[in-house]
Design a protein around this motif. Structure first.
Motif, PDB file in Angstrom:
ATOM      1  N   GLY A 161       0.801  -1.218   0.000  1.00  0.00           N
ATOM      2  CA  GLY A 161       0.000   0.000   0.000  1.00  0.00           C
ATOM      3  C   GLY A 161       0.835   1.271   0.000  1.00  0.00           C
ATOM      4  N   LEU A 162       2.127   1.160  -0.332  1.00  0.00           N
ATOM      5  CA  LEU A 162       2.975   2.355  -0.356  1.00  0.00           C
ATOM      6  C   LEU A 162       3.400   2.630  -1.789  1.00  0.00           C
ATOM      7  CD1 LEU A 162       5.402   1.489   2.583  1.00  0.00           C
ATOM      8  CD2 LEU A 162       3.253   2.744   2.688  1.00  0.00           C
TER       9      LEU A 162
ATOM     10  N   ILE B 116       3.340   2.064  10.041  1.00  0.00           N
ATOM     11  CA  ILE B 116       2.037   2.672  10.326  1.00  0.00           C
ATOM     12  C   ILE B 116       2.121   4.191  10.162  1.00  0.00           C
ATOM     13  CG2 ILE B 116       0.314   3.076  12.136  1.00  0.00           C
ATOM     14  CD1 ILE B 116       0.965   0.308  13.222  1.00  0.00           C
TER      15      ILE B 116
ATOM     16  N   ARG C 268       1.797   5.113   6.593  1.00  0.00           N
ATOM     17  CA  ARG C 268       0.395   5.023   6.145  1.00  0.00           C
ATOM     18  C   ARG C 268      -0.408   6.214   6.636  1.00  0.00           C
ATOM     19  NH1 ARG C 268      -1.047  -0.075   3.703  1.00  0.00           N
ATOM     20  NH2 ARG C 268      -3.032   0.970   3.413  1.00  0.00           N
ATOM     21  N   ILE C 269      -0.179   6.620   7.890  1.00  0.00           N
ATOM     22  CA  ILE C 269      -0.919   7.768   8.439  1.00  0.00           C
ATOM     23  C   ILE C 269      -0.553   9.044   7.677  1.00  0.00           C
ATOM     24  CG2 ILE C 269      -1.140   9.273  10.467  1.00  0.00           C
ATOM     25  CD1 ILE C 269      -1.061   6.782  12.200  1.00  0.00           C
TER      26      ILE C 269
ATOM     27  N   ARG D 170       0.279   9.382   4.647  1.00  0.00           N
ATOM     28  CA  ARG D 170      -0.269   9.400   3.284  1.00  0.00           C
ATOM     29  C   ARG D 170      -1.789   9.292   3.250  1.00  0.00           C
ATOM     30  NH1 ARG D 170       4.149  11.583   2.349  1.00  0.00           N
ATOM     31  NH2 ARG D 170       5.918  10.358   1.623  1.00  0.00           N
ATOM     32  N   SER D 171      -2.421   9.164   4.421  1.00  0.00           N
ATOM     33  CA  SER D 171      -3.866   8.908   4.456  1.00  0.00           C
ATOM     34  C   SER D 171      -4.646  10.214   4.466  1.00  0.00           C
ATOM     35  CB  SER D 171      -4.198   8.126   5.723  1.00  0.00           C
ATOM     36  OG  SER D 171      -4.065   8.974   6.842  1.00  0.00           O
ATOM     37  N   PRO D 172      -5.946  10.143   4.203  1.00  0.00           N
ATOM     38  CA  PRO D 172      -6.791  11.336   4.340  1.00  0.00           C
ATOM     39  C   PRO D 172      -6.676  11.938   5.746  1.00  0.00           C
ATOM     40  CG  PRO D 172      -8.013   9.623   3.235  1.00  0.00           C
ATOM     41  CD  PRO D 172      -6.720   9.003   3.675  1.00  0.00           C
ATOM     42  N   PHE D 173      -6.578  11.087   6.762  1.00  0.00           N
ATOM     43  CA  PHE D 173      -6.415  11.580   8.131  1.00  0.00           C
ATOM     44  C   PHE D 173      -5.154  12.442   8.251  1.00  0.00           C
ATOM     45  CE2 PHE D 173      -4.607  10.639  12.437  1.00  0.00           C
ATOM     46  CZ  PHE D 173      -5.539  11.346  13.177  1.00  0.00           C
TER      47      PHE D 173
ATOM     48  N   PRO E  44       1.785  13.878   0.131  1.00  0.00           N
ATOM     49  CA  PRO E  44       1.424  12.583  -0.419  1.00  0.00           C
ATOM     50  C   PRO E  44       1.150  12.637  -1.913  1.00  0.00           C
ATOM     51  CG  PRO E  44      -0.369  13.478   0.894  1.00  0.00           C
ATOM     52  CD  PRO E  44       0.706  14.495   0.875  1.00  0.00           C
TER      53      PRO E  44
ATOM     54  N   HIS F 128      -9.808   8.064   9.123  1.00  0.00           N
ATOM     55  CA  HIS F 128      -9.561   7.464   7.824  1.00  0.00           C
ATOM     56  C   HIS F 128      -8.053   7.395   7.683  1.00  0.00           C
ATOM     57  CE1 HIS F 128     -10.614   6.431   3.864  1.00  0.00           C
ATOM     58  NE2 HIS F 128     -11.726   7.127   3.783  1.00  0.00           N
ATOM     59  N   ALA F 129      -7.408   6.583   8.556  1.00  0.00           N
ATOM     60  CA  ALA F 129      -5.974   6.760   8.764  1.00  0.00           C
ATOM     61  C   ALA F 129      -5.098   5.774   8.005  1.00  0.00           C
ATOM     62  CB  ALA F 129      -5.647   6.681  10.251  1.00  0.00           C
TER      63      ALA F 129
ATOM     64  N   GLY G  24      -5.941   4.042   4.629  1.00  0.00           N
ATOM     65  CA  GLY G  24      -5.990   4.116   3.167  1.00  0.00           C
ATOM     66  C   GLY G  24      -5.211   5.326   2.672  1.00  0.00           C
TER      67      GLY G  24
ATOM     68  N   VAL H   6      -4.401   8.610   0.282  1.00  0.00           N
ATOM     69  CA  VAL H   6      -5.134   9.656  -0.431  1.00  0.00           C
ATOM     70  C   VAL H   6      -5.131   9.364  -1.937  1.00  0.00           C
ATOM     71  CG1 VAL H   6      -5.118  12.118  -0.998  1.00  0.00           C
ATOM     72  CG2 VAL H   6      -4.627  11.387   1.321  1.00  0.00           C
TER      73      VAL H   6
END
Lengths: 403, 252
Positions: free
Chosen positions: A3-4, A213, A216-217, A219-222, A401, B114-115, B117, B119
């Motif tokens: 997922g990266l 982790i 992932r954080i 690059r995430s919407p969060f 990101p 939403h941590a 997935g 963007v």
């Protein structure tokens, strides 16, 4: 992969390789040589500190790097995590699984309470509030809470502790289903000696998972929301976003990282004291993150590693070693150099750290990562001038990101 | 019954009556301008509408619901977006990220954890963001840092961020303040274009009469915290009360 994007994946692979091969990479000199005595850092106790503080800094960076909220009390979560883990050793058994779980859960609960109060303010007031909370925890651990923390003696496991899950024949040191933390394999190659310790590898794997982790954080919407909060809170709320729960979530995640780090410290050595919560410990985390590069992925790990390395190496150097180094020079020059350098080594290593910190903050506000990028840009401009655009774009990229 | 109904709103700051018995009705799908001399209470009124200030008395109904006592993000989620006098954008983020955030706000609400997935995998959000950037002619600048944009582009970006939420009501606080004439005209064209393309109600607070008369269908004149007149642009120009309170000092 995982997922990266390819860039982050490469970074993760480098970190995995470096941590797993650390016992070899950090022992570049034969064990009995003068250089080896001074500069080898591949012994378990030090490597454990590298990865545990690395994990701590990675978690701190999720709060400070992404949201810009500077917590000056992060060591409180570290201390709470350590205490929780030792209590599990005392009550249940030396198996580290319940201990680690307890340290994460307790640190998370603690972070919810502290975060809820402190996040009512921002900027310097937030920092002061977190500092006040951490110092209160420290003071309480020394005084009123002595029945829980064992005060100045420090919390440790005694022979008459219940340890209800312990059966005869179980190891009497922290272990993972019989895999003892402090046992190790030593590998002698010529004059070199490499020590592979179970405890180090457990901490290293925790750090790698924590690092993964955190990517992932980021690059995430969060993660995007957190960076938006750092950039403009007003626009954030006029865009229909409630900033409070985002901030609290970031604070709690960050506190949980510190809890794991505290649990790992107890797993390496089942003894903990209140000094782990002292404000200088919190300050050290801030310095690590800033030195390495706040808001970048690898910066905090780098900062933690460098500070812990320098602490060990420089504080070992004494005037005899300095005289040895400069023995080839005329006596007057040797004495002069030793006199100049002596305040910076041994007990004075904080002076070196201070100078290094000032140089980095003034010349490389983006931390050592920025320094690396500048060097990289310099080399790629020399080799291929058309590439320089890509590298400068990379400067923004460490926390973007988009790529 | 308008989409926005302000009734008997009063707001006092110490000894100053900033808003005195303000009544305002904004009809759906119109452009309504609020004008008035400095200190007339225009900005105070706007801050009441977005939840930044709570009036001492009166009611503010939007789309049949009261906005009073709600936080800015809740009011935004009801369908009111605001463009600021100085563009409020995410200066440290890329243009694309700036418009993606309101897309997330619209899809996921005020908070969603939403941590994990990435963007990059949010296909629908990316598509929406690209569409709105194309609409305001900024797609070519999608990877630029927002802080590097020109002032006019920052304004466009902020507009895009508001529009992508498809608000029912767009509040504009002096959208051309401090702009050169050419930029002002561009902004007028942009707003006209927006109005043509979608069903949207706009409420503009403005000093520049050129902008007001180019865009507005209804105009409310505020003076000393109280609405003087509410009229069409044609009738405002000749209105004696308005001339006295406002236009006397500015040549039209």
């Amino acid at each position: 992969m995982l997922g990266l994007n390819s860039r982050d994946f490469k970074l993760l692979m480098i970190v995995i390789f470096m941590t797993l091969a650390a016992p070899i990479l950090l022992n570049p000199f034969p064990v009995d040589s003068a250089l080896g005595e001074s500069f080898n850092a591949g012994y378990p106790a030090l490597m454990q500190r590298f990865v545990i503080f690395g994990l701590l800094a990675v978690g701190f960076n999720i709060l400070f790097g992404l949201t810009g909220y500077l917590s000056f009390g992060h060591a409180a979560f570290l201390g709470v995590g350590s205490y929780a883990a030792v209590w599990m050793f005392k009550l249940l058994s030396y198996n580290i699984i319940p201990a680690m779980l307890a340290s994460v859960i307790v640190a998370a609960l603690f972070a919810v309470v502290i975060g809820y109060v402190c996040l009512r303010r921002s900027g310097i007031y937030f920092s002061i509030l977190t500092l006040a909370f951490a110092q209160m925890s420290y003071a309480l651990a020394y005084s009123v809470l002595s029945p829980i923390t064992n005060g100045e003696t420090g919390l440790q496991v005694y022979a008459d502790d219940p340890q209800v899950l312990m059966s005869a024949g179980d190891p009497v040191v922290p272990h993972l289903f019989g895999w003892e933390m402090n046992s190790s394999v030593t590998w002698n190659v010529g004059g070199w000696q490499f020590v592979f310790q179970n405890g180090y590898y457990l901490a290293a794997i925790c750090m790698i998972i924590g690092f993964y982790i955190s990517i992932r954080i980021f690059r995430s919407p969060f993660g995007l929301m957190l960076r938006a909060i750092k950039s403009n809170q007003t626009r954030m709320s006029y865009t229909g976003m409630n900033t409070k729960p985002y901030m609290l979530a970031a604070f709690v995640i960050s506190g949980m990282y510190a809890g794991v780090a505290g649990g790992l410290m107890s797993a390496m050595d089942p003894l903990t004291g209140a000094e782990r919560m002292f404000w200088t410990a919190s300050g050290e985390i801030v310095v690590m993150a800033i030195l390495g590069g706040v808001g970048t992925l690898i910066g905090p790990v780098l900062g933690a590693g460098i500070i812990k390395y320098l602490e060990n190496i420089i504080s070992k150097i004494n005037s005899d070693i300095l005289h040895n180094w400069f023995a080839f020079m005329p006596d007057w020059m040797d004495n002069l150099l030793v006199n100049i350098l002596y305040p910076f080594v041994g007990k004075g290593w904080h002076l070196t750290l201070g100078v290094l910190f000032m140089v980095v903050v003034i010349f490389l506000p983006g931390g050592l990562v920025q320094g690396g990028q500048k060097l990289g840009a310099l080399f790629s401009r020399k080799s291929k001038s058309s590439d320089s655009d890509a590298t400068t774009a990379g400067t923004a990229n460490t926390n973007t990101p988009a790529e | 019954m308008g989409i926005l109904e302000v009734k008997g709103v009063n707001k006092r700051f110490g000894g100053l009556q900033a808003l005195g018995d303000v009544n305002l009705s904004v009809a759906e799908n119109t452009v309504h301008a609020i004008i008035g001399p400095n200190g007339a209470g225009k900005s105070t009124l706007l801050n009441v509408l977005v939840g930044k200030l709570i009036p001492d008395s009166g009611s503010v109904m939007f789309d049949g619901q009261s906005v009073l006592g709600r936080k800015p993000h809740e009011i935004n989620q009801m369908g009111i977006s605001r463009v600021f006098q100085t563009p409020e954008i995410f200066a440290d983020l890329s243009v694309m990220e700036n418009v993606m955030i309101p897309c997330f706000a619209r899809r996921d609400g005020a908070f969603r954890m939403h941590a994990i997935g990435s963007v990059r995998n949010e296909g629908d959000i990316i598509a929406q963001a690209e569409a709105i950037l194309a609409d305001v002619n900024m797609l070519a600048k999608r990877d630029m840092l927002a802080s590097a944009l020109s002032r006019g582009d920052k304004r466009r970006l902020e507009m895009a961020m508001c529009l992508v939420q498809e608000p029912k009501l767009l509040l504009l606080d002096e959208p051309t303040a401090g702009m050169a004439r050419a930029d002002t005209n561009n902004t007028i064209d942009l707003l006209k274009e927006i109005k043509e393309k979608r069903d949207i109600t706009m409420c503009i607070i403005e000093h520049d009469m050129h902008v007001v008369f180019s865009l507005a269908e209804r105009i409310t004149v505020l003076a000393q915290g109280t609405p003087l007149v509410e009229e069409t642009p044609e009738n405002i120009k000749g209105h004696p009360k308005v001339r006295e309170a406002y236009l006397g000092e500015a040549q039209v």
